[in-house]
Write a protein that holds these residues in place. Structure first.
Motif, short mmCIF file in Angstrom:
data_model
loop_
_atom_site.label_atom_id
_atom_site.label_comp_id
_atom_site.label_asym_id
_atom_site.label_seq_id
_atom_site.Cartn_x
_atom_site.Cartn_y
_atom_site.Cartn_z
N ALA A 102 0.80 -1.10 0.11
CA ALA A 102 -0.06 -0.01 0.03
C ALA A 102 0.67 1.13 -0.14
O ALA A 102 0.61 2.28 -0.56
CB ALA A 102 -0.76 0.04 1.25
N ALA A 103 1.96 1.20 0.84
CA ALA A 103 2.75 2.49 1.01
C ALA A 103 3.48 2.74 -0.62
O ALA A 103 3.50 3.91 -0.84
CB ALA A 103 3.87 2.29 2.02
N THR A 104 3.85 1.64 -0.83
CA THR A 104 4.58 1.69 -2.57
C THR A 104 3.60 2.29 -3.45
O THR A 104 4.07 3.07 -4.12
CB THR A 104 5.10 0.09 -2.91
OG1 THR A 104 5.91 -0.25 -1.79
CG2 THR A 104 5.78 0.28 -4.44
N LEU A 129 11.72 4.79 -6.29
CA LEU A 129 10.47 5.07 -5.15
C LEU A 129 10.49 3.61 -4.44
O LEU A 129 10.17 3.60 -3.27
CB LEU A 129 9.26 5.30 -5.88
CG LEU A 129 8.91 6.76 -6.57
CD1 LEU A 129 7.69 6.94 -7.29
CD2 LEU A 129 9.05 7.75 -5.60
N VAL A 130 10.51 2.52 -5.19
CA VAL A 130 10.57 1.45 -4.43
C VAL A 130 11.77 1.26 -3.35
O VAL A 130 11.36 0.89 -2.23
CB VAL A 130 10.74 0.16 -5.36
CG1 VAL A 130 10.89 -1.28 -4.68
CG2 VAL A 130 9.60 -0.14 -6.13
N SER A 131 12.99 1.64 -3.79
CA SER A 131 14.19 1.72 -2.93
C SER A 131 13.82 2.74 -1.63
O SER A 131 14.21 2.38 -0.45
CB SER A 131 15.34 2.36 -3.48
OG SER A 131 15.63 1.34 -4.61
N VAL A 163 12.75 -4.12 -7.18
CA VAL A 163 13.24 -3.35 -8.08
C VAL A 163 13.26 -3.94 -9.45
O VAL A 163 12.67 -3.44 -10.42
CB VAL A 163 14.58 -2.80 -7.65
CG1 VAL A 163 15.11 -2.05 -8.90
CG2 VAL A 163 14.59 -1.74 -6.33
N VAL A 164 13.78 -5.03 -9.60
CA VAL A 164 13.98 -5.75 -10.91
C VAL A 164 12.47 -6.22 -11.50
O VAL A 164 12.14 -5.94 -12.62
CB VAL A 164 14.99 -6.79 -10.89
CG1 VAL A 164 14.86 -7.64 -12.05
CG2 VAL A 164 16.21 -6.46 -10.41
N LEU A 165 11.62 -6.72 -10.61
CA LEU A 165 10.36 -7.08 -10.95
C LEU A 165 9.54 -6.11 -11.32
O LEU A 165 8.71 -6.25 -12.29
CB LEU A 165 9.98 -8.04 -10.13
CG LEU A 165 10.62 -9.39 -9.80
CD1 LEU A 165 9.97 -10.52 -8.65
CD2 LEU A 165 10.50 -10.24 -11.34
N VAL A 166 9.46 -5.01 -10.22
CA VAL A 166 8.53 -3.78 -10.68
C VAL A 166 9.10 -3.42 -12.25
O VAL A 166 8.01 -3.12 -13.09
CB VAL A 166 8.67 -2.93 -9.77
CG1 VAL A 166 8.03 -1.50 -10.12
CG2 VAL A 166 7.90 -3.44 -8.38
#
Length: 507
Positions: A102-104, A129-131, A163-166
């Protein structure tokens, strides 16, 4: 083409009569600040943009879930998973994974990674943003429970995998979406330009290809208006009635760019495209993009952009309420001192022009003699403000000794916290001026009434009373309106505190 020709045939007189009354008396809803969010349009959610947003949401959730499952699988070979971090049970509400997801997704939505036609393809920004969410989770986890130490093998695997999968899933989703995008209905576009350019722009949209080789049918002109009437209520209503998703603009007057046009379109989720000649004020907001073979700047409302204005109003109410409570002893002290120093009431109440031209009573501690307003007519010749719109005298003889102290410390402005609580003012915004000043306004000066007035503003922190030209002060107000953000408000509040402490520019 027929739309442009019909508009060109319209009489100039009819266009002139539609010019906006910037005082707001023709406003359809005079209670709304132009920055306030508009009604949610189901056409945007059920159209192509809604499907694209849903596809990206599913892609991101799936990518994050797979990254966490892979991290949990590999972690079992290194160290056991702490019970506190067990996200395996989907029946636990809230589970750690869904809180993290949810935060992401909120970060992505606020950053325009779902709504913007260009930002949703910003793959590197998605990774950043994920990081950021992972790093924030470390900080929050430490303050929540310093003993909670997630295995490094788990944390870094989940981080790198997310990071890679997103990014990977977004690349794949983009590839699929582009295939479906080619078969979508033409994008309805509304044109705003000078009369001699409308036919040319309409022809370009109908005949030329863009840099992707898309045919002219990818865009459909659904309406047009002259640039001189772009900021009128009639034009805005025509745009809404046309169901346009984008508005292409060329050669707007400077005042129009700083007026309600951008914010009106933003409230209704309509994208604004500016040709290079129209970027005097909004160029910092736009993203370069080729549109039907034309270099344009795309100014698009962010998803959840209304959240900022909602937070602004919450800060106004909370800040004013806390201020009244904490400063109540000072209010009592000033009231007693005012009574002892000179005869007259404690408070001074004056009619000021507020949002959309609505008149309200603004409160201040009295700093002048009781007959001050009657004496002003005799002092008009001493006015130090260029043009005479406002009335300012550095050594005004009407100010009492105690009143001069109140003005130099800005304590006289504190009763306006009650105006904020009543919804008549904000903590930050263009200063509301007396009706005497508003009667001397030029037409473009009234643009400042499109937003809620404030106790302090960009004008006050950029020179306060040292600004001698009213035109310069209004330009600062227009800059504030056009470039408004919650961060700008907070910056102005901090700067106001600094200036008040040193008493710069107040008299």
């Amino acid at each position: 083409m027929a739309i442009a020709e019909a508009l060109l045939a319209a009489s100039p007189q009819s266009a002139c009569t539609a010019m906006i009354d910037f005082s707001g008396r023709v406003s359809k809803n005079p209670k709304l600040d132009i920055r306030a969010p508009g009604k949610l349009s189901l056409s945007h959610l059920l159209g192509w943009q809604g499907y694209r947003m849903l596809a990206l949401l599913l892609s991101d959730v799936l990518a994050l879930k797979m990254a966490w499952q892979i991290a949990a699988h590999f972690n079992q070979f290194y160290s056991p998973l702490p019970p506190e971090l067990n996200w395996g049970s989907w029946l636990r509400l809230p589970s750690l994974f869904w809180l993290f997801a949810a935060a992401t997704l909120l970060f992505f939505a606020y950053g325009g990674l779902y709504s913007s036609a260009t930002q949703w393809k910003n793959y590197l920004r998605a990774g950043k943003l994920v990081s950021m969410v992972y790093l924030l989770s470390l900080v929050m986890g430490y303050f929540y429970d310093p003993k909670l130490d997630p295995p490094r093998s788990l944390f870094f695997t989940a981080w790198f995998g997310s990071v890679v999968l997103v990014i990977g899933f977004r690349l794949l989703t983009t590839l699929i979406l582009r295939q479906f995008e080619q078969s979508q209905s033409p994008i309805p576009v509304f044109l705003i330009a000078p009369g001699d350019r409308l036919a040319t722009l309409s022809h370009l949209l109908e005949q030329q290809l863009n840099f992707k080789g898309q045919s002219a049918s990818h865009y459909q002109v659904v309406g047009a208006a002259l640039a001189t009437t772009a900021h009128t209520p009639t034009t805005v209503q025509t745009i809404l009635a046309s169901k346009a998703k984008e508005v292409l603009v060329e050669n707007l007057p400077d005042t129009a760019l700083a007026s309600a046009l951008y914010w009106q379109l933003r409230r209704h989720g309509i994208t604004l495209r500016l040709l290079p000649s129209s970027v005097d004020m909004l160029h910092r907001r736009g993203l370069p993009e080729i549109f039907a073979g034309l270099p344009t700047l795309r100014v698009e409302p962010r998803f959840l952009s209304s959240l900022e204005y909602g937070l602004k109003r919450s800060i106004d109410v909370f800040g004013a309420l806390v201020g009244v409570i904490l400063l109540s002893p000072l209010f009592v002290a000033v009231a007693i001192a005012s009574r002892l120093s000179s005869p007259g009431p404690i408070f001074f109440r004056q009619e000021r022009m507020g949002l959309h031209g609505k008149v309200f009573h603004m409160w201040k501690f009295r700093t002048m003699v009781t007959e001050a307003e009657a004496l002003q007519a005799q002092l008009e010749a001493c006015n130090e403000i260029k043009g005479g719109v406002m009335f300012k005298i550095r050594h005004d003889p009407r100010i009492t000794r105690f009143g001069r102290f109140l003005r130099s410390t800005s304590i006289d402005e504190l009763p306006q916290l009650f105006n904020v609580l009543l919804g008549q003012m904000s903590l930050v915004g263009p200063r509301p001026l007396p009706l005497r000043d508003v009667e001397r306004f030029d037409t473009w000066h009234h643009i400042r009434h499109q937003v809620l007035p404030g106790i302090t503003g960009l004008w006050q922190v950029s020179g306060r009373s040292d600004i001698a030209d009213f035109g310069d002060a209004v330009r600062l107000d227009l800059y504030y309106i056009d470039n408004w953000s919650l961060n700008l408000d907070l910056d102005i509040l901090v700067e106001t505190c600094r200036i008040v402490l040193f008493g710069k520019g107040a008299y």
